[in-house]
Design an enzyme around this catalytic site. Structure first.
Site, PDB file in Angstrom:
ATOM      1  N   LYS A 142       0.872  -1.189   0.000  1.00 31.39           N
ATOM      2  CA  LYS A 142       0.000   0.000   0.000  1.00 31.39           C
ATOM      3  C   LYS A 142       0.899   1.227   0.000  1.00 31.39           C
ATOM      4  CE  LYS A 142      -4.452   0.171   0.483  1.00 31.39           C
ATOM      5  NZ  LYS A 142      -5.245  -0.490  -0.575  1.00 31.39           N
ATOM      6  N   THR A 161      -3.259  -5.554   0.170  1.00 30.66           N
ATOM      7  CA  THR A 161      -2.698  -4.225   0.460  1.00 30.66           C
ATOM      8  C   THR A 161      -3.590  -3.492   1.465  1.00 30.66           C
ATOM      9  OG1 THR A 161      -3.789  -3.092  -1.381  1.00 30.66           O
ATOM     10  CG2 THR A 161      -1.668  -4.147  -1.842  1.00 30.66           C
ATOM     11  N   ASP A 162      -4.868  -3.813   1.452  1.00 28.81           N
ATOM     12  CA  ASP A 162      -5.755  -3.199   2.453  1.00 28.81           C
ATOM     13  C   ASP A 162      -5.357  -3.624   3.867  1.00 28.81           C
ATOM     14  OD1 ASP A 162      -8.269  -1.574   2.850  1.00 28.81           O
ATOM     15  OD2 ASP A 162      -8.820  -3.414   3.908  1.00 28.81           O
ATOM     16  N   PHE A 215     -17.753  20.401  15.689  1.00 29.49           N
ATOM     17  CA  PHE A 215     -18.634  20.693  14.552  1.00 29.49           C
ATOM     18  C   PHE A 215     -19.932  19.936  14.742  1.00 29.49           C
ATOM     19  CE2 PHE A 215     -20.123  20.397  10.075  1.00 29.49           C
ATOM     20  CZ  PHE A 215     -20.271  21.759   9.857  1.00 29.49           C
ATOM     21  N   ASN A 237     -10.583  22.601   4.323  1.00 30.65           N
ATOM     22  CA  ASN A 237     -10.707  21.844   5.571  1.00 30.65           C
ATOM     23  C   ASN A 237     -10.006  20.512   5.358  1.00 30.65           C
ATOM     24  OD1 ASN A 237     -11.449  20.795   8.005  1.00 30.65           O
ATOM     25  ND2 ASN A 237     -13.648  21.082   7.741  1.00 30.65           N
ATOM     26  N   HIS A 287      -9.433  17.278   6.218  1.00 26.13           N
ATOM     27  CA  HIS A 287     -10.135  16.363   7.105  1.00 26.13           C
ATOM     28  C   HIS A 287      -9.206  15.284   7.667  1.00 26.13           C
ATOM     29  CE1 HIS A 287     -13.819  18.211   5.756  1.00 26.13           C
ATOM     30  NE2 HIS A 287     -13.583  17.872   4.512  1.00 26.13           N
TER      31      HIS A 287
HETATM   32  O1  LIG Z   1     -15.841  23.452  10.022  1.00 25.77           O
HETATM   33  C1  LIG Z   1     -16.558  22.860   9.204  1.00 25.77           C
HETATM   34  N1  LIG Z   1     -17.393  23.569   8.408  1.00 25.77           N
HETATM   35  C2  LIG Z   1     -18.218  22.982   7.492  1.00 25.77           C
HETATM   36  O2  LIG Z   1     -18.973  23.663   6.770  1.00 25.77           O
HETATM   37  C3  LIG Z   1     -18.172  21.574   7.401  1.00 25.77           C
HETATM   38  N2  LIG Z   1     -18.821  20.681   6.628  1.00 25.77           N
HETATM   39  C4  LIG Z   1     -18.370  19.451   6.960  1.00 25.77           C
HETATM   40  O3  LIG Z   1     -18.738  18.376   6.412  1.00 25.77           O
HETATM   41  N3  LIG Z   1     -17.436  19.545   7.952  1.00 25.77           N
HETATM   42  C5  LIG Z   1     -17.299  20.854   8.248  1.00 25.77           C
HETATM   43  N4  LIG Z   1     -16.506  21.507   9.134  1.00 25.77           N
END
Ligand SMILES: O=c1[nH]c(=O)c2[nH]c(=O)[nH]c2[nH]1
Length: 296
Positions: free
Chosen positions: A12, A62-63, A158, A244, A246
């Site tokens: 991977k 690989t997973d 959030f 953002n 993630h």
């Molecule tokens: O800070 C965030 N704003 C968003 O508008 C948003 N949308 C999301 O899916 N996660 C987040 N996080």
């Protein structure tokens, strides 16, 4: 003519691992450490049949190799990339049909933002930017920065967003917040010292990112811009654009491991993109922004 299979390997590539160590300092405050790695694994051994016959009986998927990266991060921790890669190699050496492996890691370094023990800025990333746009008598000066990559390992929530049949995102009151800040600011009056002004804006952006307890990246961005404009009179407008970045908690329960907000998958796409313009007294100079790409 016969065709034979030569050297081969499977693994991977680019497993994006973020491991947060939530240690404590002498004062009792929680001091976090970030281990941010891009790990690639390759196995060698008795795996020819998968290539020549499609027979997967020996194949370590690989997973599975990806899962081992995340599980070992939890089980053994990530002290140094070398130690971690040796741990991965040890794991795979003990598995059947494996005669060798190549484990690689890129490690990204983070500096602590002085404001607290859980906010970080990625080392040596950002670029300072500037645009001077002159048209006849008018001169606009924009200063800015891009790729200022910051992360806080707590102090971000959030929730409260609408839910319908398409909504799957879980509400959270403790998540990683990470972004790469692009910001521009327009000068109504010029500072005496451009370099000092840049350093001041950068420091305020970082401190505000660190100190605001975030209920959304939107709120963080607005507070960052507001703090700059409150502190620096000469700035008339700002535009801030933040992906953002993630960080998803890895589900370690299939491996009988608990993930106490420690082991994350750092996704690179898709990403949220949050952008805002801030104006002093609501006034803007649209002409000043024509040569700055990327803002609506
Ligand atoms: O800070 C965030 N704003 C968003 O508008 C948003 N949308 C999301 O899916 N996660 C987040 N996080």
């Amino acid at each position: 003519m016969s065709i034979t299979l030569g050297p081969n390997q499977h693994g991977k590539a680019e497993v994006r691992l973020v491991k947060v160590d939530r240690g404590t300092t002498g004062s009792g405050a929680t001091s976090h450490t970030i281990h941010d790695l891009n790990v690639s694994t390759q196995l060698r051994g008795d795996f020819e049949a998968a290539f020549t016959d499609g027979d997967n009986v020996h194949v370590h998927a690989t997973d599975t190799q990806k899962n081992v990266v995340y599980a070992k991060a939890k089980e053994l921790g990530v002290t140094s990339p070398e130690r971690f890669l040796l741990d991965l190699a040890d794991h795979w050496s003990a598995q059947p049909w494996v005669t060798g492996s190549v484990m690689k890691a890129e490690t990204y370094s983070w500096d602590r933002i002085p404001a607290n023990e859980h906010s970080f800025v990625r080392r040596g990333q950002e670029t300072r930017t500037a645009v001077v746009d002159r048209d006849g008598e008018r001169t606009f000066v924009l200063s800015g920065l891009t790729d200022l990559v910051v992360l806080k390992s707590t102090g971000s929530e959030f929730h409260g967003f609408p839910r319908d049949r398409y909504t799957t995102l879980a509400e959270t009151n403790d998540r990683i917040l990470a972004t790469s800040v692009t910001a521009w600011w327009r000068w109504a009056t010029h500072p005496d010292d451009w370099d000092a002004a840049y350093d001041k804006v950068r420091a305020i952006l970082l401190d505000t990112f660190a100190e605001v307890h975030s209920l959304a990246l939107q709120q963080t961005i607005y507070e960052m811009g507001r703090a700059v404009m409150e502190a620096v009179d000469g700035i008339a407008e700002m535009r801030i654009s933040c992906p953002n970045k993630h960080h998803f908690l890895v589900d370690l329960s299939p491996f009988d491991l608990q993930n106490d907000n420690e082991v994350f998958y750092a996704a690179d796409r898709p990403y949220g993109l949050i952008e805002a313009a801030l104006q002093r007294d609501g006034s803007t100079e649209p002409d000043a922004w024509v040569s700055v790409p990327g803002f609506a």
